[in-house]
Design a protein around this motif. Structure first.
Motif, PDB file in Angstrom:
ATOM      1  N   ALA A 181       0.853  -1.190   0.000  1.00 56.68           N
ATOM      2  CA  ALA A 181       0.000   0.000   0.000  1.00 56.68           C
ATOM      3  C   ALA A 181       0.884   1.233   0.000  1.00 56.68           C
ATOM      4  O   ALA A 181       1.998   1.218   0.541  1.00 56.68           O
ATOM      5  CB  ALA A 181      -0.914   0.019   1.222  1.00 56.68           C
ATOM      6  N   LEU A 182       0.394   2.305  -0.613  1.00 57.69           N
ATOM      7  CA  LEU A 182       1.103   3.574  -0.583  1.00 57.69           C
ATOM      8  C   LEU A 182       0.889   4.243   0.776  1.00 57.69           C
ATOM      9  O   LEU A 182      -0.231   4.321   1.269  1.00 57.69           O
ATOM     10  CB  LEU A 182       0.601   4.494  -1.697  1.00 57.69           C
ATOM     11  CG  LEU A 182       1.030   4.127  -3.122  1.00 57.69           C
ATOM     12  CD1 LEU A 182       0.261   4.959  -4.133  1.00 57.69           C
ATOM     13  CD2 LEU A 182       2.531   4.333  -3.294  1.00 57.69           C
ATOM     14  N   SER A 198     -14.074   1.219   5.825  1.00 56.76           N
ATOM     15  CA  SER A 198     -15.256   1.778   5.173  1.00 56.76           C
ATOM     16  C   SER A 198     -14.937   3.177   4.651  1.00 56.76           C
ATOM     17  O   SER A 198     -13.959   3.807   5.074  1.00 56.76           O
ATOM     18  CB  SER A 198     -16.421   1.833   6.160  1.00 56.76           C
ATOM     19  OG  SER A 198     -16.103   2.682   7.257  1.00 56.76           O
ATOM     20  N   PRO A 199     -15.748   3.708   3.732  1.00 56.12           N
ATOM     21  CA  PRO A 199     -15.467   5.030   3.173  1.00 56.12           C
ATOM     22  C   PRO A 199     -15.324   6.140   4.209  1.00 56.12           C
ATOM     23  O   PRO A 199     -14.516   7.054   4.033  1.00 56.12           O
ATOM     24  CB  PRO A 199     -16.669   5.283   2.247  1.00 56.12           C
ATOM     25  CG  PRO A 199     -17.067   3.916   1.802  1.00 56.12           C
ATOM     26  CD  PRO A 199     -16.863   3.042   3.011  1.00 56.12           C
ATOM     27  N   LEU A 225      -8.338   5.316  -1.764  1.00 57.47           N
ATOM     28  CA  LEU A 225      -7.693   4.977  -0.504  1.00 57.47           C
ATOM     29  C   LEU A 225      -6.919   6.170   0.044  1.00 57.47           C
ATOM     30  O   LEU A 225      -6.478   7.043  -0.708  1.00 57.47           O
ATOM     31  CB  LEU A 225      -6.739   3.796  -0.708  1.00 57.47           C
ATOM     32  CG  LEU A 225      -7.364   2.497  -1.210  1.00 57.47           C
ATOM     33  CD1 LEU A 225      -6.282   1.463  -1.478  1.00 57.47           C
ATOM     34  CD2 LEU A 225      -8.389   1.960  -0.212  1.00 57.47           C
ATOM     35  N   ASN A 226      -6.764   6.183   1.347  1.00 60.45           N
ATOM     36  CA  ASN A 226      -5.909   7.205   1.940  1.00 60.45           C
ATOM     37  C   ASN A 226      -4.507   7.099   1.350  1.00 60.45           C
ATOM     38  O   ASN A 226      -3.923   6.010   1.303  1.00 60.45           O
ATOM     39  CB  ASN A 226      -5.859   7.025   3.456  1.00 60.45           C
ATOM     40  CG  ASN A 226      -7.187   7.339   4.108  1.00 60.45           C
ATOM     41  OD1 ASN A 226      -7.729   8.424   3.933  1.00 60.45           O
ATOM     42  ND2 ASN A 226      -7.737   6.382   4.837  1.00 60.45           N
ATOM     43  N   GLY A 244      -5.688  10.929  -2.136  1.00 57.02           N
ATOM     44  CA  GLY A 244      -6.941  10.643  -1.468  1.00 57.02           C
ATOM     45  C   GLY A 244      -6.982  11.315  -0.110  1.00 57.02           C
ATOM     46  O   GLY A 244      -6.048  11.227   0.662  1.00 57.02           O
ATOM     47  N   ASP A 245      -8.081  12.019   0.195  1.00 50.62           N
ATOM     48  CA  ASP A 245      -8.113  12.816   1.419  1.00 50.62           C
ATOM     49  C   ASP A 245      -9.414  12.634   2.191  1.00 50.62           C
ATOM     50  O   ASP A 245      -9.834  13.514   2.913  1.00 50.62           O
ATOM     51  CB  ASP A 245      -7.911  14.295   1.089  1.00 50.62           C
ATOM     52  CG  ASP A 245      -8.948  14.836   0.102  1.00 50.62           C
ATOM     53  OD1 ASP A 245      -8.895  16.036  -0.183  1.00 50.62           O
ATOM     54  OD2 ASP A 245      -9.781  14.050  -0.368  1.00 50.62           O
TER      55      ASP A 245
END
Length: 318
Positions: free
Chosen positions: A57-58, A175-176, A306-307, A316-317
């Motif tokens: 993951a980043l 979750s979102p 994704l964050n 992504g924020d």
């Protein structure tokens, strides 16, 4: 739904990460690498990480964070390659980082509270610079570990076990709105969730006897093995599966929205999913038992940003 094979010859790929330039990163468990795949299918090794890199993951610093299971055995069954057991050179599981600029590798964590990580499996970042990850545990075929769930800071300063006693926890996602943490178990094929009450603090307990104290959400009524998972923008959880190869799309209420069969040369090992493209409706899926990365360009719903994921140059924020 058209499925296109984007890359072949991979050594049990997992943990796809879509980049804004159209490239995709995967880890290769049996090669011990983080690998970049171009849209034309050419591959380049970004870093030799060793052991058994299981997912990626980043992170908030632009580095790629890797869960490493420490190494697994490769074995053949009916012409397909699998991963399992304990490699002869196994020492411990770990969390690593890779600099995409120079390929340098740093080991961030190998233990928590004096206890070694056994088989770090999958991870997801929250909006606060930390990440949740599963530790599947190791088995020699006679005895085996119980799985655990952890929270750690990206700067290497803190790692905490949140729960244990699980049966092979594997895929993980948020979750979102970041208020639910989802984890599935492989052989039980059960999907669990916890309420996130603060960064690195979770609460379950609504299901009596829930694995790791989690709340039960879904299990299919057939023989199937769960692997990685991803989350759509609308909150559906997409769980990749082996034995019955495909993606189970599950609503936050625990209902099966649909099962999307993924047939890649009969590969029974569909292990992970991620979203890319400008509208996040391009899906990348690892078909691990035949060593392929496949692409679906017309997924019916967009994926969640994704964050720290970059989409057309923005972070992504949520």
């Amino acid at each position: 739904m058209k499925i296109t094979t984007q890359a072949t010859g991979l050594k049990f790929p997992e943990g796809p990460v879509a980049l804004p330039d159209g490239d995709v990163l995967v880890v290769e468990i049996h090669r011990g690498t983080l690998t970049r795949i171009r849209p034309d299918g050419t591959t380049t090794v970004v870093a030799e990480v060793g052991g058994g890199p299981n997912s990626a993951a980043l992170g908030p610093d632009g580095r790629v964070y890797i869960t490493n299971n420490g190494g697994m055995l490769a074995f053949e069954d009916n012409g397909y390659t699998w991963a399992g057991g304990i490699a002869p050179d196994y020492v411990t599981g770990s969390i690593q980082t890779v600099d995409l600029g120079d390929g340098s590798v740093r080991t961030l964590y190998t233990e928590a509270d004096g206890q070694p990580l056994r088989s770090a499996s999958d991870l997801v970042f929250d909006a606060h610079g930390g990440f949740y990850f599963t530790d599947y545990g190791k088995s020699d075929g006679i005895t085996g570990d119980k799985g655990r769930l952890f929270y750690a800071k990206a700067d290497g300063t803190s790692i905490t076990q949140l729960t244990g006693g699980m049966e092979g926890p594997n895929g993980i996602g948020l979750s979102p709105d970041g208020t639910r943490l989802y984890v599935n178990e492989t052989f039980t094929a059960r999907l669990w969730w916890w309420e996130v009450i603060a960064p690195g603090e979770i609460r379950g307990g609504r299901s009596t006897g829930g694995s790791g104290g989690g709340n039960f959400l879904y299990t299919p009524g057939e023989y199937i093995n769960f692997d990685g998972l991803g989350v759509e923008a609308d909150g559906n959880i997409c769980v990749a599966s082996m034995i019955r190869p495909g993606i189970s799309v599950v609503s936050p209420e625990g209902e099966l929205v649909e099962f999307v069969g993924i047939d890649v040369d009969g590969d029974p090992g569909i292990t992970n999913i991620c979203w890319g493209g400008p509208d996040l409706r391009t899906v990348y899926i690892t078909a691990s038992a035949t060593g392929k990365l496949v692409r679906v360009d017309d997924w019916p719903r967009p994926g969640l940003v994704l964050n720290h994921q970059l989409v057309e140059g923005r972070e992504g924020d949520r």
